[in-house]
Design an enzyme around this catalytic site. Structure first.
Site, PDB file in Angstrom:
ATOM      1  N   ARG A 136       0.738  -1.120   0.317  1.00 42.12           N
ATOM      2  CA  ARG A 136      -0.196   0.646  -0.458  1.00 42.12           C
ATOM      3  C   ARG A 136       0.982   1.141  -0.350  1.00 42.12           C
ATOM      4  NH1 ARG A 136      -3.395  -0.934   4.368  1.00 42.12           N
ATOM      5  NH2 ARG A 136      -1.485   0.666   5.755  1.00 42.12           N
ATOM      6  N   TYR A 142     -15.524  20.990 -10.602  1.00 41.76           N
ATOM      7  CA  TYR A 142     -15.877  19.616 -10.294  1.00 41.76           C
ATOM      8  C   TYR A 142     -17.216  18.898  -9.988  1.00 41.76           C
ATOM      9  CZ  TYR A 142     -15.639  14.939 -11.499  1.00 41.76           C
ATOM     10  OH  TYR A 142     -15.946  13.265 -11.991  1.00 41.76           O
ATOM     11  N   ASP A 170      -7.842  21.993  -8.779  1.00 39.53           N
ATOM     12  CA  ASP A 170      -7.410  20.814  -9.925  1.00 39.53           C
ATOM     13  C   ASP A 170      -7.805  20.851 -11.129  1.00 39.53           C
ATOM     14  OD1 ASP A 170      -8.990  19.106 -11.488  1.00 39.53           O
ATOM     15  OD2 ASP A 170     -10.551  19.007 -10.151  1.00 39.53           O
ATOM     16  N   LYS A 172      -8.069  11.511 -16.696  1.00 39.96           N
ATOM     17  CA  LYS A 172      -7.887  12.615 -18.458  1.00 39.96           C
ATOM     18  C   LYS A 172      -7.030  12.321 -18.772  1.00 39.96           C
ATOM     19  CE  LYS A 172     -12.092  13.157 -16.317  1.00 39.96           C
ATOM     20  NZ  LYS A 172     -12.548  14.104 -14.902  1.00 39.96           N
TER      21      LYS A 172
HETATM   22  C1  LIG Z   1     -12.889  13.831 -14.293  1.00 42.89           C
HETATM   23  C2  LIG Z   1     -12.321  14.805 -13.039  1.00 42.89           C
HETATM   24  C3  LIG Z   1     -12.666  14.220 -11.462  1.00 42.89           C
HETATM   25  C4  LIG Z   1     -12.174  12.762 -11.573  1.00 42.89           C
HETATM   26  O1  LIG Z   1     -12.101  12.474 -11.612  1.00 42.89           O
HETATM   27  P1  LIG Z   1     -12.336  10.865 -11.716  1.00 42.89           P
HETATM   28  O2  LIG Z   1     -10.882   9.914 -12.211  1.00 42.89           O
HETATM   29  O3  LIG Z   1     -13.510  10.586 -12.700  1.00 42.89           O
HETATM   30  O4  LIG Z   1     -12.748   9.905 -10.673  1.00 42.89           O
HETATM   31  C5  LIG Z   1     -12.172  15.809 -10.852  1.00 42.89           C
HETATM   32  N1  LIG Z   1     -11.912  17.164 -11.746  1.00 42.89           N
HETATM   33  C6  LIG Z   1     -12.434  17.032 -12.666  1.00 42.89           C
HETATM   34  C7  LIG Z   1     -11.873  18.112 -13.211  1.00 42.89           C
HETATM   35  C8  LIG Z   1     -13.021  15.759 -13.483  1.00 42.89           C
HETATM   36  O5  LIG Z   1     -12.532  16.376 -14.755  1.00 42.89           O
END
Ligand SMILES: *Cc1c(COP(=O)(O)O)cnc(C)c1O
Length: 394
Positions: free
Chosen positions: A58, A113, A185, A210
């Site tokens: 972990r 988000y 973010d 992403k």
């Molecule tokens: C998709 C996304 C997230 C969350 O990511 P996941 O891997 O789907 O949990 C957080 N912030 C933004 C801006 C996103 O587009």
């Protein structure tokens, strides 16, 4: 590999050279995927002292170490550590649980988000943390929203549906004057195009699902923190017990190696499509901070070195069923959540359903587009067909 002076190299080079230990990999370019829970200690004394580079599955493996070294090198000298978590949302929840405590107050940008908002309104409320949402364009006026117990400010630039650009530098100046942490973010631009930690951000989170993954085949999240914030993040990760599966870590590392060429193409194609869409009679407005006409362009130009392939358009007024017909007609633009993969996507959205600090009244149906790596000629032809279907259905 020679990574003795990594910061003297350009980011593209660091993405390729960092986190590689050719000798330990017996000459192979990439590290193996370490599947593991137990790590054996050579002696009882080592076991008692938890002594060893790796201590338990972990807590990390040679695969996670290679990823962390590479992302650290990309983030730059302000980065004191990179935490690995199973999703982007987990990066957000882990960060907030790591830095906040009962009785604290947090300021969150209104274009955040949506699941971040759900986490604040749901779990943070239950744990006695109060959230205030603020106008993304507030700038230094955010000072007025601070309370004695404001512990952190959470920003996202640009918001991933409506694409307003908060002035992170102005917000960070105020936050630091008030002793609050700044959390960003940074999923849209990645640290390749937005060096958050060098612009006053203390903790930079990414849905590596992403662009870092880049192929729509993993769920993964990262938390990069400066020296002030890293001890809290490291402790939070340890206490919460979050980690990511080794195959996903490997794919995320593989994604980092080609991030610069993929993102450069998303940037180019995204801007080309945004300009083309801005000239279409069916489109009222394009929301893309890389366009000179966008209200957020000056901030984008000052703070970012590129754009990704995600932006939105506002259509001229049309009934929902005509927009659905258009979406059903598109062949290259798939309909689905997430983005950052090689493929193009289109989804309708409505921020007004959940915003609380600001009104969202775009004046027509809104679509968010992700421009993938297909030929832009083919993408334009696909949208041409879609617009023809939209008109026919009105
Ligand atoms: C998709 C996304 C997230 C969350 O990511 P996941 O891997 O789907 O949990 C957080 N912030 C933004 C801006 C996103 O587009």
């Amino acid at each position: 590999m020679d990574s003795s002076h990594p910061q003297e190299q350009q980011a593209e080079t660091r993405l390729v050279t960092s986190g590689r230990d050719t000798k330990a990999q017996k000459g192979f370019v990439n590290p193996p995927v370490f599947h593991g829970s137990t790590v054996l200690y050579p002696t009882a004394e080592d076991l008692h002292a938890h002594r060893g580079e790796f201590t338990y599955g972990r807590h990390g493996s040679p695969t996670t170490k290679a990823f962390q070294e590479t992302l650290t090198a990309l983030e730059g000298p302000q980065c004191a550590g990179v935490g690995i978590v199973p999703s982007g949302l987990s990066a957000i929840s882990t960060t907030l649980l790591s830095v906040l405590k009962a009785g604290d107050h947090i300021l969150v940008v209104d274009n955040v988000y949506r699941p971040t908002r759900n986490f604040c309104n749901g779990m943070l409320t239950r744990y006695g943390v109060e959230t205030t949402y603020f106008d993304p364009l507030i700038g230094a006026d955010i000072e007025k929203l601070f309370k004695p117990n404001t512990r952190a400010v959470l920003v996202e630039a640009p918001g991933s549906q409506s694409f307003e650009m908060p002035d992170i530098r102005a917000i960070a100046d105020v936050a630091h004057g008030r002793g609050a942490l700044v959390i960003d973010d940074n999923t849209w631009a990645t640290p390749l195009y937005h060096r958050s930690l060098e612009q006053g951000v203390d903790i930079s989170m990414q849905a590596a699902t992403k662009y870092i993954g880049g192929h729509s085949d993993i769920m993964f999240g990262t938390i990069s923190a400066n020296a002030k914030a890293w001890p809290m993040i490291a402790e939070g990760i340890r206490l919460l017990g979050v980690c990511a599966g080794p195959d996903d870590v490997f794919l995320a590392l593989r994604g980092l190696r080609t991030l610069s060429v993929r993102l450069a193409q998303h940037h180019r194609s995204g801007l080309e499509m945004a300009r083309w869409l801005a000239g279409r009679p069916e489109v009222a407005r394009v929301l893309h901070p890389g366009l000179e006409t966008d209200p957020g362009h000056a901030i984008w130009k000052r703070d970012f070195t590129g754009a990704s392939g995600l932006f939105s358009i506002v259509l001229k007024p049309a009934p929902q069923q005509a927009v659905d017909t258009m979406l059903n007609t598109l062949k290259l633009f798939g309909m689905g959540f997430s983005w950052g993969g090689f493929e193009s996507l289109a989804i309708p959205f409505d921020c007004d359903a959940y915003r609380t600090a600001t009104k969202w009244a775009p004046g027509g149906p809104t679509l968010r587009l992700h421009i993938g790596l297909e030929s832009t000629d083919d993408l334009k032809a696909d949208l041409d067909r879609g617009f023809a279907a939209l008109k026919a259905a009105m």
